[in-house]
Design a protein around this motif. Structure first.
Motif, PDB file in Angstrom:
ATOM      1  N   GLU A   1     -20.488  98.197 -94.603  1.00  0.00           N
ATOM      2  CA  GLU A   1     -20.436  97.664 -95.963  1.00  0.00           C
ATOM      3  C   GLU A   1     -19.612  96.381 -95.985  1.00  0.00           C
ATOM      4  O   GLU A   1     -18.793  96.134 -95.102  1.00  0.00           O
ATOM      5  CB  GLU A   1     -19.810  98.702 -96.897  1.00  0.00           C
ATOM      6  CG  GLU A   1     -20.632  99.979 -96.975  1.00  0.00           C
ATOM      7  CD  GLU A   1     -19.977 101.041 -97.829  1.00  0.00           C
ATOM      8  OE1 GLU A   1     -18.814 100.845 -98.265  1.00  0.00           O
ATOM      9  OE2 GLU A   1     -20.617 102.074 -98.053  1.00  0.00           O
TER      10      GLU A   1
ATOM     11  N   THR B   1     -27.291  94.414 -93.081  1.00  0.00           N
ATOM     12  CA  THR B   1     -28.438  94.283 -93.967  1.00  0.00           C
ATOM     13  C   THR B   1     -29.164  95.627 -94.030  1.00  0.00           C
ATOM     14  O   THR B   1     -28.935  96.517 -93.193  1.00  0.00           O
ATOM     15  CB  THR B   1     -29.426  93.213 -93.468  1.00  0.00           C
ATOM     16  OG1 THR B   1     -29.981  93.650 -92.226  1.00  0.00           O
ATOM     17  CG2 THR B   1     -28.743  91.858 -93.296  1.00  0.00           C
ATOM     18  N   GLU B   2     -30.046  95.755 -94.973  1.00  0.00           N
ATOM     19  CA  GLU B   2     -30.842  96.988 -95.091  1.00  0.00           C
ATOM     20  C   GLU B   2     -31.680  97.209 -93.829  1.00  0.00           C
ATOM     21  O   GLU B   2     -31.805  98.335 -93.342  1.00  0.00           O
ATOM     22  CB  GLU B   2     -31.744  96.906 -96.324  1.00  0.00           C
ATOM     23  CG  GLU B   2     -32.472  98.197 -96.630  1.00  0.00           C
ATOM     24  CD  GLU B   2     -31.542  99.346 -96.998  1.00  0.00           C
ATOM     25  OE1 GLU B   2     -31.861 100.498 -96.634  1.00  0.00           O
ATOM     26  OE2 GLU B   2     -30.499  99.095 -97.624  1.00  0.00           O
ATOM     27  N   GLU B   3     -32.226  96.130 -93.279  1.00  0.00           N
ATOM     28  CA  GLU B   3     -33.031  96.239 -92.060  1.00  0.00           C
ATOM     29  C   GLU B   3     -32.188  96.710 -90.870  1.00  0.00           C
ATOM     30  O   GLU B   3     -32.648  97.505 -90.053  1.00  0.00           O
ATOM     31  CB  GLU B   3     -33.697  94.894 -91.714  1.00  0.00           C
ATOM     32  CG  GLU B   3     -34.730  94.437 -92.719  1.00  0.00           C
ATOM     33  CD  GLU B   3     -34.112  93.773 -93.960  1.00  0.00           C
ATOM     34  OE1 GLU B   3     -32.964  93.282 -93.893  1.00  0.00           O
ATOM     35  OE2 GLU B   3     -34.784  93.769 -94.996  1.00  0.00           O
TER      36      GLU B   3
ATOM     37  N   GLN C   1     -29.445  98.525 -91.038  1.00  0.00           N
ATOM     38  CA  GLN C   1     -29.125  99.934 -91.266  1.00  0.00           C
ATOM     39  C   GLN C   1     -30.309 100.820 -90.899  1.00  0.00           C
ATOM     40  O   GLN C   1     -30.136 101.875 -90.269  1.00  0.00           O
ATOM     41  CB  GLN C   1     -28.723 100.159 -92.721  1.00  0.00           C
ATOM     42  CG  GLN C   1     -27.384  99.553 -93.080  1.00  0.00           C
ATOM     43  CD  GLN C   1     -27.010  99.787 -94.535  1.00  0.00           C
ATOM     44  OE1 GLN C   1     -27.346 100.817 -95.112  1.00  0.00           O
ATOM     45  NE2 GLN C   1     -26.312  98.833 -95.132  1.00  0.00           N
ATOM     46  N   GLN C   2     -31.514 100.392 -91.263  1.00  0.00           N
ATOM     47  CA  GLN C   2     -32.711 101.166 -90.942  1.00  0.00           C
ATOM     48  C   GLN C   2     -32.955 101.209 -89.433  1.00  0.00           C
ATOM     49  O   GLN C   2     -33.350 102.246 -88.897  1.00  0.00           O
ATOM     50  CB  GLN C   2     -33.923 100.585 -91.657  1.00  0.00           C
ATOM     51  CG  GLN C   2     -33.897 100.810 -93.156  1.00  0.00           C
ATOM     52  CD  GLN C   2     -35.018 100.072 -93.881  1.00  0.00           C
ATOM     53  OE1 GLN C   2     -35.793  99.337 -93.275  1.00  0.00           O
ATOM     54  NE2 GLN C   2     -35.092 100.266 -95.189  1.00  0.00           N
TER      55      GLN C   2
END
Length: 131
Positions: free
Chosen positions: A38, A62-64, A66-67
């Motif tokens: 975060e 980033t969200e990517e 994390q995925q």
């Protein structure tokens, strides 16, 4: 001298190799990512602390990212479960060789590369380590 030779099915060997690769990919990805998932303002431990640490401010992952980490961790978990729960393990459990078999499987690439090096040296197509 090897006193026992383990023979693993192809799918078990492939799963172990993939597990090694997934772990390497995850380790590489985590080294490239910011230190905090975060956003964080960063911090420095006070002077005189026994273990000095300084982390710069970060916008986080980033969200990517994390995925990608989640996908690799899930694949790592699934592969580890497949390997540990593979029915082939029962063959060695009855002989009391479960731990030795698991250790041998973990180092399957070490054995394969050593064997192929010996084969290349024997065939005259490789290098020799003899002095």
């Amino acid at each position: 001298m090897v006193d026992f030779v383990f023979s693993f099915p192809a799918e078990l060997r492939a799963a172990q190799r993939e597990l090694h690769q997934v772990r390497a990919d995850l380790r590489s990805l985590l080294q490239e990512l910011p230190w905090s998932v975060e956003a964080h303002d960063g911090y420095t431990r006070p002077e005189g602390h026994w273990y000095p640490v300084q982390h710069p401010p970060t916008s986080g992952w980033t969200e990517e990212q994390q995925q990608a980490v989640t996908a690799l961790r899930e694949r790592e978990r699934d592969l580890a479960a497949d390997i540990v729960c593979h029915p082939h393990r029962a063959a060695y459990a009855s002989m009391g060789r479960t731990v030795a078999a698991r250790s041998a499987l973990k180092h399957i690439d070490d054995e394969d590369s050593a064997a192929s090096s010996e084969e290349r040296a024997d065939s005259g197509h490789g290098f020799s380590t003899a002095a």
